[in-house]
Enzyme design. Structure first.
Site: not given
Ligand code: NAD
Ligand code: LMR
Length: 418
Positions: A245, A248, A272
């Site tokens: 955040d 951005r 968030h």
């Molecule tokens: P993705 O599906 O590409 O990757 C997730 C990974 O987690 C996969 O490789 C999967 O195998 C693994 N996984 C699932 N269950 C698991 C477990 N029990 N133990 C270990 N690994 C496990 O998803 P992504 O794009 O990498 O996003 C992951 C998370 O991050 C999502 O929940 C998304 O919403 C979040 N996210 C948060 C922010 C933020 O600002 N905090 C930003 C972007 C995404």
């Molecule tokens: C983000 O802010 O990009 C992450 O929290 C992923 C989402 O679901 O928006």
């Protein structure tokens, strides 16, 4: 080979704040460059997110680097401070921190692994996932940077992944698709975060824990409850990663006001998700004025930026590359804090007393023991727009926090009754 460097670190800036740095591509920071000197700011905080200031004479060893042995890299190493036996005035930094990424084969996990592999502060990078992590580790292990890469697949290898680790980053879980809110991920991700944090509690309870998995507004309270249940909760070391955040906000404000990206810092508080993300534009550094329309437009864009990416990816997930960048910045800041850097500030979602909510994202000072202090001054003297937005976000954020706490407690009751 041992390099000797005596340098007075006037002011360092993390890579993560720099847009105009084609010639200074280091993972950590670039120091003592003309034009990069950071003057103390006027709210009592001398540096902000990703900025560092230290003054020390250093000598350190660096075996190899993907950048070669250039002065910029050497000067950029934020040291782990170990007093030298022979000389009290020198410090010997080493690549000596162990970082684990849980969910390392995913969209965020892979580029995050690469960025952490580039850190000269990391001696071991532990990659854990339920599948496909061997290939990621083999691939990353060929980069000629100091960190040794180890892979761990499935629950039977999780404990070994976590033993001795300084920082655990958790991006495991499912991402959004168009039309979904972050809260729609709760049913799957709550259980994933719960089980991973249980393992953290059992194997590396002193580590800094960075929660990325959404909905962060609920997964962080879940993690807190799990750690409490295990008797190892340290609120100073549990962080919801909201760095994206800030990243951005800095980008959008710099674009809108035609500012150099490197100069811009916008604190983002609250939570968030949607309206709980509250950029404090009035606290932007350098000081800059916004019309009411600009404030409205920028605030909405920052709040909806995640959805902007989800829609652009059209079903293929959410932000991964910018998230990896932001998460790597937060890891880097944590390692610098662990190394004794006295000037590390980041916004993060933590247990909090700055409002009546039990968790709230604020700018904090990071130290060896985690959160050292909260910059509560950010919430003083805000504009009427920001004050209203702060009141407006509270109900939603409170609901998400309570949902997380209720989930963790219900799970514990269910386990106890078996
Ligand atoms: P993705 O599906 O590409 O990757 C997730 C990974 O987690 C996969 O490789 C999967 O195998 C693994 N996984 C699932 N269950 C698991 C477990 N029990 N133990 C270990 N690994 C496990 O998803 P992504 O794009 O990498 O996003 C992951 C998370 O991050 C999502 O929940 C998304 O919403 C979040 N996210 C948060 C922010 C933020 O600002 N905090 C930003 C972007 C995404
Ligand atoms: C983000 O802010 O990009 C992450 O929290 C992923 C989402 O679901 O928006």
């Amino acid at each position: 080979m041992l390099y000797q460097l005596s340098a007075v670190y006037k002011s360092n800036r993390s890579l993560f704040l720099q847009s105009d740095m084609a010639s200074t591509v280091t993972f950590t920071s670039v120091s003592a460059q003309a034009g990069l000197i950071q003057k103390p700011r006027n709210n009592g905080v001398t540096s902000y997110s990703g900025l560092k200031t230290s003054s020390s004479s250093v000598s350190f060893g660096l075996e190899s680097s993907f950048l070669g042995r250039n002065a910029s890299l050497r000067a950029s190493v934020a040291p782990r401070i170990v007093p030298k036996a022979a000389s009290g005035s020198q410090i010997s930094p080493q690549a000596s921190y162990k970082v684990a990424v849980l969910g390392a084969a995913g969209g965020i996990g892979q580029p995050l692994g690469l960025l952490i592999k580039m850190s000269p502060l990391v001696s071991e990078l532990h990659l854990y996932d339920i599948a496909n992590v061997k290939g990621v580790a083999a691939d990353l292990s060929h980069c000629n940077t100091p960190a040794q890469v180890l892979d761990f697949t499935g629950p039977s290898e999780l404990a070994n992944c976590l033993k001795g680790v300084d920082v655990v980053v958790i991006p495991a879980g499912v991402p959004r698709k168009p039309g979904m809110t972050r809260d729609d991920l709760f049913n799957i991700n709550a259980s994933i975060v719960k089980s991973l944090v249980e393992a953290v509690a059992d194997n590396c309870p002193d580590a800094f824990i960075h929660i990325i998995s959404n909905p962060v507004n609920s997964t962080v309270p879940i993690a807190a409850e799990v750690l409490k249940q295990k008797g190892v909760y340290n609120p100073k070391k549990l962080f919801g990663v909201t760095t994206l955040d800030v990243v951005r906000a800095n980008t959008f404000v710099a674009q809108k006001k035609n500012l150099k990206l490197i100069d811009v810092d916008v604190p983002v508080v609250g939570g968030h998700a949607g309206i709980t993300i509250l950029p404090l534009l009035s606290k932007t550094r350098p000081s800059v004025t916004f019309t009411d329309e600009e404030t409205e437009e920028l605030t909405k864009r920052i709040q909806n930026a995640g959805t902007e990416v989800v829609e652009a990816k059209a079903g293929a997930g959410s932000a991964t590359l910018s998230m990896a960048y932001a998460a790597a910045r937060f890891v880097e800041s944590s390692l610098r804090a662990l190394a004794g850097d006295p000037d590390v500030y980041e916004c993060t979602f933590i247990q909090s007393e700055v409002t009546d909510l039990p968790f709230f994202a604020s700018r904090v000072k990071l130290g060896k023991n985690g959160v050292e202090s909260v910059v509560s001054a950010d919430l003083e003297g805000v504009t009427e727009y920001e004050a209203k937005a702060l009141e407006a976000l509270k109900a939603e954020l409170k609901g998400s926090i309570e949902k997380g706490i209720a989930f963790a407690n219900k799970q514990q009751e269910a386990a106890a009754s078996v």
